[in-house]
Design an enzyme around this catalytic site. Sequence first.
Site, PDB file in Angstrom:
ATOM      1  N   HIS A  63       0.854  -1.193   0.000  1.00  0.00           N
ATOM      2  CA  HIS A  63       0.000   0.000   0.000  1.00  0.00           C
ATOM      3  C   HIS A  63       0.890   1.243   0.000  1.00  0.00           C
ATOM      4  CE1 HIS A  63       0.943  -0.558   4.244  1.00  0.00           C
ATOM      5  NE2 HIS A  63       0.434   0.617   4.541  1.00  0.00           N
ATOM      6  N   HIS A  65       1.165   3.938   2.236  1.00  0.00           N
ATOM      7  CA  HIS A  65       1.616   4.681   3.395  1.00  0.00           C
ATOM      8  C   HIS A  65       3.139   4.817   3.306  1.00  0.00           C
ATOM      9  CE1 HIS A  65      -2.182   3.960   6.040  1.00  0.00           C
ATOM     10  NE2 HIS A  65      -2.196   5.158   5.461  1.00  0.00           N
ATOM     11  N   ASP A  67       5.810   4.624   5.157  1.00  0.00           N
ATOM     12  CA  ASP A  67       6.798   3.675   5.667  1.00  0.00           C
ATOM     13  C   ASP A  67       6.909   2.422   4.809  1.00  0.00           C
ATOM     14  OD1 ASP A  67       4.151   3.367   6.738  1.00  0.00           O
ATOM     15  OD2 ASP A  67       4.885   1.906   8.184  1.00  0.00           O
ATOM     16  N   HIS A  68       6.043   2.303   3.814  1.00  0.00           N
ATOM     17  CA  HIS A  68       6.071   1.149   2.921  1.00  0.00           C
ATOM     18  C   HIS A  68       6.470   1.497   1.492  1.00  0.00           C
ATOM     19  CE1 HIS A  68       4.018  -1.599   5.821  1.00  0.00           C
ATOM     20  NE2 HIS A  68       3.618  -0.432   6.301  1.00  0.00           N
ATOM     21  N   HIS A 141      -7.444  -2.492   5.821  1.00  0.00           N
ATOM     22  CA  HIS A 141      -6.656  -1.368   6.312  1.00  0.00           C
ATOM     23  C   HIS A 141      -7.370  -0.088   5.893  1.00  0.00           C
ATOM     24  CE1 HIS A 141      -3.077   0.194   8.144  1.00  0.00           C
ATOM     25  NE2 HIS A 141      -2.663   0.823   7.060  1.00  0.00           N
ATOM     26  N   ASP A 208       0.162  -4.130   6.803  1.00  0.00           N
ATOM     27  CA  ASP A 208      -0.846  -3.429   7.592  1.00  0.00           C
ATOM     28  C   ASP A 208      -2.274  -3.925   7.339  1.00  0.00           C
ATOM     29  OD1 ASP A 208       1.542  -2.143   7.761  1.00  0.00           O
ATOM     30  OD2 ASP A 208       0.700  -0.127   7.715  1.00  0.00           O
ATOM     31  N   HIS A 266       7.564  -4.885  11.679  1.00  0.00           N
ATOM     32  CA  HIS A 266       6.744  -3.668  11.615  1.00  0.00           C
ATOM     33  C   HIS A 266       6.335  -3.238  13.030  1.00  0.00           C
ATOM     34  CE1 HIS A 266       3.282  -1.053  10.518  1.00  0.00           C
ATOM     35  NE2 HIS A 266       3.951  -0.855   9.406  1.00  0.00           N
TER      36      HIS A 266
END
Length: 306
Positions: A63, A65, A67-68, A141, A208, A266
């Site tokens: 996805h 976000h 941090d990914h 999510h 997530d 994570h």
Amino acid sequence: MSGRELVVLGTASQAPTRLRNHNGYFLRWDGDGFLFDPGEGTQRQMLLAGVASSAVTRLCLTHFHGDHCLGVPGVVQRLSLDRVAHPVRAHFPASGQEYFERLRHASVFHDVVDLREEPVDQDGVVSATADWTLEARRLDHPVEAFGYRLVEPDGRRMLPDRLARYGLAGPDVGRLQRTGLIEVGGRTVRVEEVSAPRPGQRFAFVMDTRICDAVHALADGVDMLVIESTFLDEDSALADSYGHLTARQAGVVAAVCGVRCLVLTHFSQRYGDPVRFHAEAAAVYDGEIVVAQDLMRVPFPGRRPA
């Protein structure tokens, strides 16, 4: 160097810490290299871990976000800088196409990499070769997210003593594997007579999400499950509200789904002691548990008995 292994590049969740970089996971699978969720700083983590840009053949994002995915610009530009000659295929939620374009072209650089975008818009097979199938399933999510599952088909292992008994060698062995039978010395030899079953291996990557059917479908019977465990059970209400899992939930998934090696990662920056994550998962799952650390290498489990 192992033909199959997980190289952990980063293990933090939303905020990196002094000891944990943003997400990043490199799965070496024979001749392929799957780079999952490269967060900020992944290019440097790859250098520290000894993962060459030329080893990457697939880029898989769950996805968008930060941090990914904030490591995508650096990784893509490094692929060009190193003039990686082979195509690199990129899989990501189709709903985030705009974000991927921004990341891919975040700054000026000499773009020479053959990066082939293959967005994911539904559950099912994402890509397939003769050696494996990559599947995706939609997770639960706040933004659209997909988990990934890599499946090697079951096959057969040739037995040298049996081959010798029937006088089979060289090109005849390959022909037997392709056709299932061959004529040798006036008799028909079937592949089952000179081989044994070889169970295929399976890998799942779940980031997530809350607990949902897709988590169990992805984890079902895998040899290695890399799964987020952002929170501890004491904060389960917080985990649910933000669309995340606890270490205990990850352990339950591994137990129910028959996972052989559980890799927890994570982690929220609110926790300082990773031992607690292991203890929480171990209370409900008695298989191998790895609490991921940056730059760790996790060997892929050997094959299951036939």
